[in-house]
Write a protein that holds these residues in place. Structure first.
Motif, PDB file in Angstrom:
ATOM      1  N   VAL A 184       0.834  -1.282   0.010  1.00  0.00           N
ATOM      2  CA  VAL A 184      -0.088   0.157   0.032  1.00  0.00           C
ATOM      3  C   VAL A 184       0.831   1.404   0.009  1.00  0.00           C
ATOM      4  O   VAL A 184       0.464   2.400  -0.163  1.00  0.00           O
ATOM      5  N   SER A 185       2.297   1.246   0.269  1.00  0.00           N
ATOM      6  CA  SER A 185       2.949   2.371   0.329  1.00  0.00           C
ATOM      7  C   SER A 185       2.883   3.390  -0.766  1.00  0.00           C
ATOM      8  O   SER A 185       2.992   4.524  -0.710  1.00  0.00           O
ATOM      9  N   ASP A 186       2.829   2.801  -2.062  1.00  0.00           N
ATOM     10  CA  ASP A 186       2.944   3.820  -3.281  1.00  0.00           C
ATOM     11  C   ASP A 186       1.404   3.840  -3.834  1.00  0.00           C
ATOM     12  O   ASP A 186       1.394   4.176  -5.043  1.00  0.00           O
ATOM     13  N   LEU A 187       0.314   3.303  -3.076  1.00  0.00           N
ATOM     14  CA  LEU A 187      -1.077   3.574  -3.969  1.00  0.00           C
ATOM     15  C   LEU A 187      -1.574   5.199  -3.849  1.00  0.00           C
ATOM     16  O   LEU A 187      -1.379   5.641  -2.531  1.00  0.00           O
ATOM     17  N   PHE A 188      -1.898   5.542  -4.850  1.00  0.00           N
ATOM     18  CA  PHE A 188      -2.405   6.923  -4.811  1.00  0.00           C
ATOM     19  C   PHE A 188      -3.909   7.025  -4.622  1.00  0.00           C
ATOM     20  O   PHE A 188      -4.697   6.170  -4.827  1.00  0.00           O
ATOM     21  N   GLY A 189      -4.374   7.997  -3.829  1.00  0.00           N
ATOM     22  CA  GLY A 189      -5.708   8.510  -3.527  1.00  0.00           C
ATOM     23  C   GLY A 189      -5.879   9.234  -2.419  1.00  0.00           C
ATOM     24  O   GLY A 189      -5.114   9.784  -1.850  1.00  0.00           O
ATOM     25  N   TYR A 190      -7.177   9.433  -2.111  1.00  0.00           N
ATOM     26  CA  TYR A 190      -7.422  10.464  -0.807  1.00  0.00           C
ATOM     27  C   TYR A 190      -8.144   9.641   0.278  1.00  0.00           C
ATOM     28  O   TYR A 190      -8.086  10.162   1.348  1.00  0.00           O
ATOM     29  N   HIS A 191      -8.808   8.786  -0.003  1.00  0.00           N
ATOM     30  CA  HIS A 191      -9.468   7.844   1.271  1.00  0.00           C
ATOM     31  C   HIS A 191      -9.339   6.497   1.224  1.00  0.00           C
ATOM     32  O   HIS A 191      -9.522   5.655   0.173  1.00  0.00           O
ATOM     33  N   ALA A 192      -8.774   6.007   2.317  1.00  0.00           N
ATOM     34  CA  ALA A 192      -8.397   4.538   2.504  1.00  0.00           C
ATOM     35  C   ALA A 192      -9.236   3.889   3.751  1.00  0.00           C
ATOM     36  O   ALA A 192      -9.581   4.851   4.845  1.00  0.00           O
ATOM     37  N   LEU A 193      -9.645   2.954   3.805  1.00  0.00           N
ATOM     38  CA  LEU A 193     -10.227   2.322   4.948  1.00  0.00           C
ATOM     39  C   LEU A 193      -9.813   0.836   5.256  1.00  0.00           C
ATOM     40  O   LEU A 193      -9.563   0.121   4.221  1.00  0.00           O
ATOM     41  N   GLN A 194      -9.750   0.580   6.405  1.00  0.00           N
ATOM     42  CA  GLN A 194      -9.251  -0.634   6.971  1.00  0.00           C
ATOM     43  C   GLN A 194     -10.467  -1.223   7.515  1.00  0.00           C
ATOM     44  O   GLN A 194     -10.983  -0.761   8.694  1.00  0.00           O
ATOM     45  N   LEU A 195     -10.871  -2.698   7.166  1.00  0.00           N
ATOM     46  CA  LEU A 195     -11.998  -3.154   7.861  1.00  0.00           C
ATOM     47  C   LEU A 195     -11.464  -4.147   8.827  1.00  0.00           C
ATOM     48  O   LEU A 195     -10.836  -5.309   8.823  1.00  0.00           O
ATOM     49  N   GLY A 196     -11.717  -3.721  10.010  1.00  0.00           N
ATOM     50  CA  GLY A 196     -11.191  -4.537  11.322  1.00  0.00           C
ATOM     51  C   GLY A 196      -9.874  -4.734  11.602  1.00  0.00           C
ATOM     52  O   GLY A 196      -9.150  -4.053  11.009  1.00  0.00           O
ATOM     53  N   MET A 197      -9.455  -5.677  12.497  1.00  0.00           N
ATOM     54  CA  MET A 197      -8.165  -5.935  12.758  1.00  0.00           C
ATOM     55  C   MET A 197      -7.417  -4.757  13.143  1.00  0.00           C
ATOM     56  O   MET A 197      -6.321  -4.472  12.697  1.00  0.00           O
ATOM     57  N   PRO A 198      -7.618  -4.245  14.339  1.00  0.00           N
ATOM     58  CA  PRO A 198      -6.914  -3.093  14.743  1.00  0.00           C
ATOM     59  C   PRO A 198      -5.327  -3.332  15.143  1.00  0.00           C
ATOM     60  O   PRO A 198      -4.580  -2.577  15.125  1.00  0.00           O
ATOM     61  N   GLN A 199      -5.142  -4.429  15.386  1.00  0.00           N
ATOM     62  CA  GLN A 199      -3.907  -4.727  15.848  1.00  0.00           C
ATOM     63  C   GLN A 199      -2.815  -4.772  14.665  1.00  0.00           C
ATOM     64  O   GLN A 199      -1.667  -4.819  15.034  1.00  0.00           O
ATOM     65  N   LEU A 200      -3.325  -4.664  13.473  1.00  0.00           N
ATOM     66  CA  LEU A 200      -2.264  -4.500  12.204  1.00  0.00           C
ATOM     67  C   LEU A 200      -2.866  -3.270  11.401  1.00  0.00           C
ATOM     68  O   LEU A 200      -3.878  -3.292  10.828  1.00  0.00           O
ATOM     69  N   ASP A 201      -2.110  -2.394  11.668  1.00  0.00           N
ATOM     70  CA  ASP A 201      -2.131  -1.188  11.131  1.00  0.00           C
ATOM     71  C   ASP A 201      -1.606  -1.366   9.682  1.00  0.00           C
ATOM     72  O   ASP A 201      -0.513  -0.922   9.229  1.00  0.00           O
ATOM     73  N   THR A 202      -2.606  -1.659   8.702  1.00  0.00           N
ATOM     74  CA  THR A 202      -2.214  -1.985   7.283  1.00  0.00           C
ATOM     75  C   THR A 202      -2.137  -0.621   6.518  1.00  0.00           C
ATOM     76  O   THR A 202      -1.466  -0.827   5.378  1.00  0.00           O
ATOM     77  N   LEU A 203      -2.593   0.535   6.904  1.00  0.00           N
ATOM     78  CA  LEU A 203      -2.340   1.645   6.292  1.00  0.00           C
ATOM     79  C   LEU A 203      -1.264   2.474   6.833  1.00  0.00           C
ATOM     80  O   LEU A 203      -0.942   3.642   6.538  1.00  0.00           O
ATOM     81  N   GLN A 204      -0.336   2.005   7.699  1.00  0.00           N
ATOM     82  CA  GLN A 204       0.791   2.731   8.357  1.00  0.00           C
ATOM     83  C   GLN A 204       1.685   3.138   7.107  1.00  0.00           C
ATOM     84  O   GLN A 204       1.999   4.335   7.605  1.00  0.00           O
ATOM     85  N   THR A 205       1.940   2.788   5.978  1.00  0.00           N
ATOM     86  CA  THR A 205       3.037   3.234   5.167  1.00  0.00           C
ATOM     87  C   THR A 205       2.214   4.036   3.964  1.00  0.00           C
ATOM     88  O   THR A 205       3.028   4.656   3.069  1.00  0.00           O
ATOM     89  N   ASN A 206       0.883   4.093   4.054  1.00  0.00           N
ATOM     90  CA  ASN A 206       0.205   4.793   3.000  1.00  0.00           C
ATOM     91  C   ASN A 206       0.013   6.268   3.298  1.00  0.00           C
ATOM     92  O   ASN A 206      -0.168   6.518   4.333  1.00  0.00           O
ATOM     93  N   ARG A 207       0.069   6.926   2.147  1.00  0.00           N
ATOM     94  CA  ARG A 207       0.062   8.440   2.307  1.00  0.00           C
ATOM     95  C   ARG A 207      -1.157   8.998   2.141  1.00  0.00           C
ATOM     96  O   ARG A 207      -1.430  10.353   2.026  1.00  0.00           O
ATOM     97  N   MET A 208      -2.357   8.505   1.946  1.00  0.00           N
ATOM     98  CA  MET A 208      -3.617   8.917   1.738  1.00  0.00           C
ATOM     99  C   MET A 208      -3.818   9.745   2.903  1.00  0.00           C
ATOM    100  O   MET A 208      -3.712   9.406   4.052  1.00  0.00           O
ATOM    101  N   PRO A 209      -4.584  10.955   2.689  1.00  0.00           N
ATOM    102  CA  PRO A 209      -4.610  11.920   3.812  1.00  0.00           C
ATOM    103  C   PRO A 209      -5.923  11.383   4.712  1.00  0.00           C
ATOM    104  O   PRO A 209      -5.987  12.166   5.874  1.00  0.00           O
ATOM    105  N   HIS A 210      -6.925  10.705   4.194  1.00  0.00           N
ATOM    106  CA  HIS A 210      -8.023  10.343   5.088  1.00  0.00           C
ATOM    107  C   HIS A 210      -7.998   9.103   5.106  1.00  0.00           C
ATOM    108  O   HIS A 210      -8.258   8.121   4.118  1.00  0.00           O
ATOM    109  N   GLN A 211      -7.949   8.500   6.322  1.00  0.00           N
ATOM    110  CA  GLN A 211      -7.748   7.035   6.834  1.00  0.00           C
ATOM    111  C   GLN A 211      -8.765   6.852   7.710  1.00  0.00           C
ATOM    112  O   GLN A 211      -8.857   7.446   8.727  1.00  0.00           O
ATOM    113  N   TRP A 212      -9.440   5.606   7.530  1.00  0.00           N
ATOM    114  CA  TRP A 212     -10.424   5.166   8.740  1.00  0.00           C
ATOM    115  C   TRP A 212      -9.971   3.782   8.883  1.00  0.00           C
ATOM    116  O   TRP A 212      -9.863   3.095   8.013  1.00  0.00           O
ATOM    117  N   LEU A 213     -10.337   3.436  10.127  1.00  0.00           N
ATOM    118  CA  LEU A 213     -10.315   1.914  10.705  1.00  0.00           C
ATOM    119  C   LEU A 213     -11.995   1.692  10.940  1.00  0.00           C
ATOM    120  O   LEU A 213     -12.586   2.260  11.841  1.00  0.00           O
TER     121      LEU A 213
END
Length: 102
Positions: free
Chosen positions: A23-52
């Motif tokens: 996910v590190s080089d994926l472009f966009g503005y809005h990213a969503l992770q569904l569940g599993m808060p123990q694993l921050d899958t968006l940690q290296t992604n640079r999208m400005p709006h991220q939700w869990l």
């Protein structure tokens, strides 16, 4: 609790590295992770709006280090259709997922 064992921590570390690469080089503005808060899958992604998204308040005790937590039924997410650039579903096995965002 299993994720706190040596084998569980190893698995989380391995998965985190795979997600970081994916996910590190994926472009966009809005990213969503569904569940599993123990694993921050968006940690290296640079999208400005991220939700869990979490299915209930009790399961959201462990939170991502950044981003907002959304308590929602995964089948009825409160986003307009085609508004998310990235949806990550850790620990989800599927051949094809098709859903419409409410």
């Amino acid at each position: 609790d299993w994720l706190e064992t040596p084998a569980g921590r190893y698995l989380l570390s391995w998965e985190r590295a795979r997600f970081d690469d994916a996910v590190s080089d994926l472009f966009g503005y809005h990213a969503l992770q569904l569940g599993m808060p123990q694993l921050d899958t968006l940690q290296t992604n640079r999208m400005p709006h991220q939700w869990l998204a979490m299915p209930d308040v009790a399961s959201s005790r462990v939170l991502l280090s950044r981003g907002d937590v959304l308590i929602s039924d995964f089948a009825a997410l409160p986003f307009p259709q085609s508004s998310l650039d990235l949806v990550v579903m850790p620990h989800t096995v599927c051949s094809l997922v098709r859903f419409s965002l409410a």
